[in-house]
Design a protein around this motif. Structure first.
Motif, PDB file in Angstrom:
ATOM      1  N   LEU A 126       0.840  -1.180   0.000  1.00 26.46           N
ATOM      2  CA  LEU A 126       0.000   0.000   0.000  1.00 26.46           C
ATOM      3  C   LEU A 126       0.890   1.249   0.000  1.00 26.46           C
ATOM      4  O   LEU A 126       1.924   1.286   0.671  1.00 26.46           O
ATOM      5  N   TYR A 127       0.468   2.247  -0.771  1.00 26.47           N
ATOM      6  CA  TYR A 127       1.178   3.521  -0.741  1.00 26.47           C
ATOM      7  C   TYR A 127       1.109   4.123   0.653  1.00 26.47           C
ATOM      8  O   TYR A 127       0.086   4.022   1.347  1.00 26.47           O
ATOM      9  N   GLN A 128       2.193   4.769   1.052  1.00 28.12           N
ATOM     10  CA  GLN A 128       2.244   5.480   2.323  1.00 28.12           C
ATOM     11  C   GLN A 128       2.483   6.965   2.051  1.00 28.12           C
ATOM     12  O   GLN A 128       2.777   7.375   0.922  1.00 28.12           O
ATOM     13  N   GLN A 129       2.357   7.783   3.068  1.00 32.21           N
ATOM     14  CA  GLN A 129       2.483   9.232   2.895  1.00 32.21           C
ATOM     15  C   GLN A 129       3.849   9.630   2.348  1.00 32.21           C
ATOM     16  O   GLN A 129       3.964  10.574   1.552  1.00 32.21           O
ATOM     17  N   GLU A 130       4.881   8.917   2.725  1.00 29.57           N
ATOM     18  CA  GLU A 130       6.228   9.274   2.263  1.00 29.57           C
ATOM     19  C   GLU A 130       6.455   8.955   0.780  1.00 29.57           C
ATOM     20  O   GLU A 130       7.505   9.307   0.221  1.00 29.57           O
ATOM     21  N   ASP A 131       5.502   8.299   0.136  1.00 26.39           N
ATOM     22  CA  ASP A 131       5.639   8.005  -1.292  1.00 26.39           C
ATOM     23  C   ASP A 131       5.273   9.195  -2.171  1.00 26.39           C
ATOM     24  O   ASP A 131       5.441   9.125  -3.398  1.00 26.39           O
ATOM     25  N   PHE A 132       4.774  10.296  -1.575  1.00 26.80           N
ATOM     26  CA  PHE A 132       4.302  11.438  -2.353  1.00 26.80           C
ATOM     27  C   PHE A 132       5.081  12.699  -2.016  1.00 26.80           C
ATOM     28  O   PHE A 132       5.738  12.793  -0.970  1.00 26.80           O
ATOM     29  N   VAL A 133       4.984  13.671  -2.912  1.00 25.28           N
ATOM     30  CA  VAL A 133       5.654  14.959  -2.735  1.00 25.28           C
ATOM     31  C   VAL A 133       4.627  15.997  -2.290  1.00 25.28           C
ATOM     32  O   VAL A 133       3.525  16.064  -2.843  1.00 25.28           O
ATOM     33  N   GLY A 182       1.791  21.388   3.025  1.00 24.48           N
ATOM     34  CA  GLY A 182       1.409  19.997   3.258  1.00 24.48           C
ATOM     35  C   GLY A 182       0.438  19.450   2.240  1.00 24.48           C
ATOM     36  O   GLY A 182      -0.099  18.350   2.441  1.00 24.48           O
ATOM     37  N   ASN A 183       0.192  20.180   1.163  1.00 27.43           N
ATOM     38  CA  ASN A 183      -0.703  19.704   0.115  1.00 27.43           C
ATOM     39  C   ASN A 183       0.078  18.922  -0.942  1.00 27.43           C
ATOM     40  O   ASN A 183       1.278  19.145  -1.142  1.00 27.43           O
ATOM     41  N   PHE A 184      -0.632  18.023  -1.649  1.00 28.49           N
ATOM     42  CA  PHE A 184       0.017  17.257  -2.697  1.00 28.49           C
ATOM     43  C   PHE A 184       0.537  18.177  -3.802  1.00 28.49           C
ATOM     44  O   PHE A 184      -0.157  19.094  -4.243  1.00 28.49           O
ATOM     45  N   LEU A 190     -10.731  10.348  -8.373  1.00 28.54           N
ATOM     46  CA  LEU A 190      -9.997   9.110  -8.160  1.00 28.54           C
ATOM     47  C   LEU A 190      -8.516   9.373  -8.414  1.00 28.54           C
ATOM     48  O   LEU A 190      -8.040   9.297  -9.544  1.00 28.54           O
ATOM     49  N   LEU A 191      -7.808   9.694  -7.376  1.00 32.55           N
ATOM     50  CA  LEU A 191      -6.374   9.968  -7.466  1.00 32.55           C
ATOM     51  C   LEU A 191      -5.620   9.004  -6.563  1.00 32.55           C
ATOM     52  O   LEU A 191      -6.021   8.779  -5.410  1.00 32.55           O
ATOM     53  N   ILE A 192      -4.536   8.412  -7.074  1.00 29.69           N
ATOM     54  CA  ILE A 192      -3.714   7.540  -6.256  1.00 29.69           C
ATOM     55  C   ILE A 192      -3.171   8.345  -5.080  1.00 29.69           C
ATOM     56  O   ILE A 192      -2.544   9.394  -5.259  1.00 29.69           O
ATOM     57  N   SER A 193      -3.422   7.848  -3.860  1.00 27.99           N
ATOM     58  CA  SER A 193      -3.086   8.569  -2.630  1.00 27.99           C
ATOM     59  C   SER A 193      -2.603   7.575  -1.585  1.00 27.99           C
ATOM     60  O   SER A 193      -2.689   6.349  -1.794  1.00 27.99           O
ATOM     61  N   PRO A 194      -2.100   8.059  -0.447  1.00 30.00           N
ATOM     62  CA  PRO A 194      -1.693   7.143   0.622  1.00 30.00           C
ATOM     63  C   PRO A 194      -2.834   6.205   1.008  1.00 30.00           C
ATOM     64  O   PRO A 194      -3.983   6.628   1.155  1.00 30.00           O
TER      65      PRO A 194
END
Length: 368
Positions: free
Chosen positions: A105-112, A117-119, A154-158
């Motif tokens: 599963l994606y985690q928060q650290e997988d995103f910028v 604090g927004n994507f 529908l966006l890939i997210s944590p």
């Protein structure tokens, strides 16, 4: 005893080759299907009476078979153009399930994220289609925008499922859905039972007898259907298995097995909850079908009441089952949608047909 066999089924009635939508009707059925099944079975039987009077009887069997589709309506189509998802496709193993290989599963650290604090978002273009999506961290990240709707909903997210880039092209896609271009999908299981086995052990000593019978399937998988098998199937159902409710991803439960909550609106597949290795149901099982303990009443006592024979027994049926369904309330022996009441029972949902009953009984067999 050992048996080895091959069975060929010819001219089965199956749907014809897909027709263009302009034809105005579905393809008619015809005698297009040929199958080849190869299998084996081994059986064992043992009887012995020990010097001390203990008798034992043991029977066991194990069998396996695989079925290949040797001809279908697409037999004259090039191999690379044949569809993966058709039930009958020439060259396919009957019952094969094609799906994605789950990484985690994606985690928060997988995103910028930005300073607030927004994507951070960027535009990904795949085969001429552009989608604005959440930016992944790291060098050369693998995007799976195929599952997104492009409307910023529908966006890939944590908490969402992260798949393995099987073909190494830098994207997760289903390709053309053919043998020649399966994208990142591979065979992840088969819905037919493999390695079916059973046994019966009987013991007797003086006036007592004891027997236990069990059966099982060593290998079988399905992609489930309905609220008991698919997390997020439908919020309107009003209830869900505790297995789902207590183990889905949240910010304070990042090691969960199931992804973040999402409403699939009554669908068995959607967004990143698509056929994949992580959530494919493992329907292998072992079940103790019957345990019986009996006692034969002494002939001396029976003579006094003018009886020839009497046996008192207690029996338990279907009380013990071992499975790999992680606590889901599904009978691994059942077939989705099949019931003694109707075909496609309860819309074909997994685990909602007639259950296997547990039965405890006490009785007396009497011979006059």
């Amino acid at each position: 005893m050992f048996d080895l066999y091959e069975r060929r089924t010819q001219n089965m009635i199956i749907p014809g080759q897909d027709l263009p939508e302009t034809f105005g009707a579905g393809a008619p059925k015809g005698n297009y299907g040929n199958l080849k099944t190869r299998g084996w079975e081994i059986a064992f039987d043992f009887n012995h009476r020990f010097a001390g009077g203990l008798g034992i009887n043991l029977m066991a069997n194990l069998s396996d078979a695989v079925t290949d589709i040797t001809k279908s309506a697409d037999w004259n189509m090039p191999y690379e153009d044949r569809a993966l998802d058709n039930t009958f496709t020439t060259g396919k193993r009957y019952g094969d399930i094609y799906g994605y290989v789950t990484d985690r599963l994606y985690q928060q650290e997988d995103f910028v994220y930005d300073a607030n604090g927004n994507f951070v978002q960027e535009t990904i273009v795949w085969q001429g289609t552009a989608k604005r999506t959440n930016k992944l961290a790291g060098n050369n990240p693998v995007y799976q925008t195929q599952f997104e709707d492009g409307n910023q909903i529908l966006l890939i997210s944590p908490g969402d499922v992260k798949f393995v880039d099987v073909n190494g092209d830098g994207y997760i896609t289903s390709g053309k859905g053919t043998f020649g271009d399966p994208g990142d999908r591979v065979v992840i299981g088969n819905s037919l039972p493999r390695y079916e086995y059973g046994f019966r052990i009987g013991l007797d000593y003086k006036s007592f007898d004891f027997s236990v019978m069990g059966q099982g399937v060593g290998k079988r998988h399905i992609w489930g259907a309905g609220q008991l098998a698919i997390p997020g199937f439908h919020v309107k159902d009003g209830a869900m298995p505790q297995t789902f409710a207590g183990d889905f991803w949240k910010e304070d439960r990042t090691d969960a097995f199931y992804p973040r909550a999402w409403n699939l609106n009554g669908a068995n597949s959607g967004f990143v909850m698509v056929p994949q290795t992580r959530y494919l149901l493992n329907m292998s099982y072992f079940r103790i079908k019957n345990i019986t303990l009996g006692y034969n009443v002494s002939p001396k006592l029976l003579n006094n009441i003018k009886l020839k024979q009497a046996r008192v027994y207690v029996s338990f049926e279907n009380f013990i089952t071992f499975d790999k369904l992680r606590g889901l309330p599904i009978d691994p022996e059942a077939i989705s949608g099949q019931s003694m009441l109707a075909d496609n029972y309860n819309l074909g949902r997994t685990g909602t047909s007639n259950p296997t009953f547990k039965i405890a009984s006490v009785g007396v067999n009497v011979s006059l």
